[in-house]
Design a protein around this motif. Structure first.
Motif, PDB file in Angstrom:
ATOM      1  N   TYR A 145     -66.562  85.894  -4.672  1.00 34.23           N
ATOM      2  CA  TYR A 145     -65.229  85.454  -5.109  1.00 34.23           C
ATOM      3  C   TYR A 145     -65.032  83.954  -4.875  1.00 34.23           C
ATOM      4  O   TYR A 145     -64.434  83.270  -5.709  1.00 34.23           O
ATOM      5  N   THR A 165     -69.345  93.273   2.351  1.00 37.22           N
ATOM      6  CA  THR A 165     -68.157  92.421   2.245  1.00 37.22           C
ATOM      7  C   THR A 165     -68.552  90.955   2.292  1.00 37.22           C
ATOM      8  O   THR A 165     -67.947  90.117   1.611  1.00 37.22           O
ATOM      9  N   ILE A 219     -66.978  82.191  -7.613  1.00 35.04           N
ATOM     10  CA  ILE A 219     -66.272  82.269  -8.888  1.00 35.04           C
ATOM     11  C   ILE A 219     -65.091  81.303  -8.909  1.00 35.04           C
ATOM     12  O   ILE A 219     -64.872  80.595  -9.902  1.00 35.04           O
ATOM     13  N   ALA A 220     -64.345  81.245  -7.823  1.00 31.88           N
ATOM     14  CA  ALA A 220     -63.207  80.321  -7.741  1.00 31.88           C
ATOM     15  C   ALA A 220     -63.672  78.876  -7.885  1.00 31.88           C
ATOM     16  O   ALA A 220     -63.032  78.068  -8.580  1.00 31.88           O
ATOM     17  N   THR A 236     -69.535  90.037  -1.209  1.00 29.84           N
ATOM     18  CA  THR A 236     -68.386  90.117  -2.107  1.00 29.84           C
ATOM     19  C   THR A 236     -67.438  88.942  -1.913  1.00 29.84           C
ATOM     20  O   THR A 236     -66.997  88.321  -2.889  1.00 29.84           O
ATOM     21  N   VAL A 237     -67.123  88.615  -0.671  1.00 34.43           N
ATOM     22  CA  VAL A 237     -66.221  87.498  -0.392  1.00 34.43           C
ATOM     23  C   VAL A 237     -66.817  86.195  -0.907  1.00 34.43           C
ATOM     24  O   VAL A 237     -66.135  85.385  -1.541  1.00 34.43           O
ATOM     25  N   HIS A 238     -68.107  85.995  -0.655  1.00 34.13           N
ATOM     26  CA  HIS A 238     -68.746  84.762  -1.115  1.00 34.13           C
ATOM     27  C   HIS A 238     -68.868  84.718  -2.635  1.00 34.13           C
ATOM     28  O   HIS A 238     -68.824  83.641  -3.230  1.00 34.13           O
TER      29      HIS A 238
END
Length: 73
Positions: free
Chosen positions: A48, A41, A51-52, A44-46
């Motif tokens: 996202y 996680t 990407i943002a 995955t969080v990093h």
């Protein structure tokens, strides 16, 4: 509009120069993968967030060009 364009270009430059280096460090972090090599996680969080940040950089660049071209008049 020139000041707006400069602020948008600075934002785009900051995101493009800062976030890739940060994300490379995240990928190398031991918390990024579990014992089986699967993405955690944390990774995955990093991802996202990265990407943002790149989307915001792209939008800032496009808006900066539009501001210079008079697209906001």
């Amino acid at each position: 509009m020139t000041i707006l364009a400069v602020v948008l270009f600075l934002n785009a430059a900051f995101n493009v120069l800062t976030w890739p280096n940060f994300f490379r460090r995240v990928v190398k972090d031991p918390r990024a993968r579990d014992a089986n090599g699967k993405a955690t996680t944390f990774l995955t969080v990093h991802l996202y967030i990265f990407i943002a940040a790149m989307v915001m950089a792209t939008l800032s660049l496009v808006a900066g060009v539009a501001a210079l071209a008079g697209g906001f008049d």
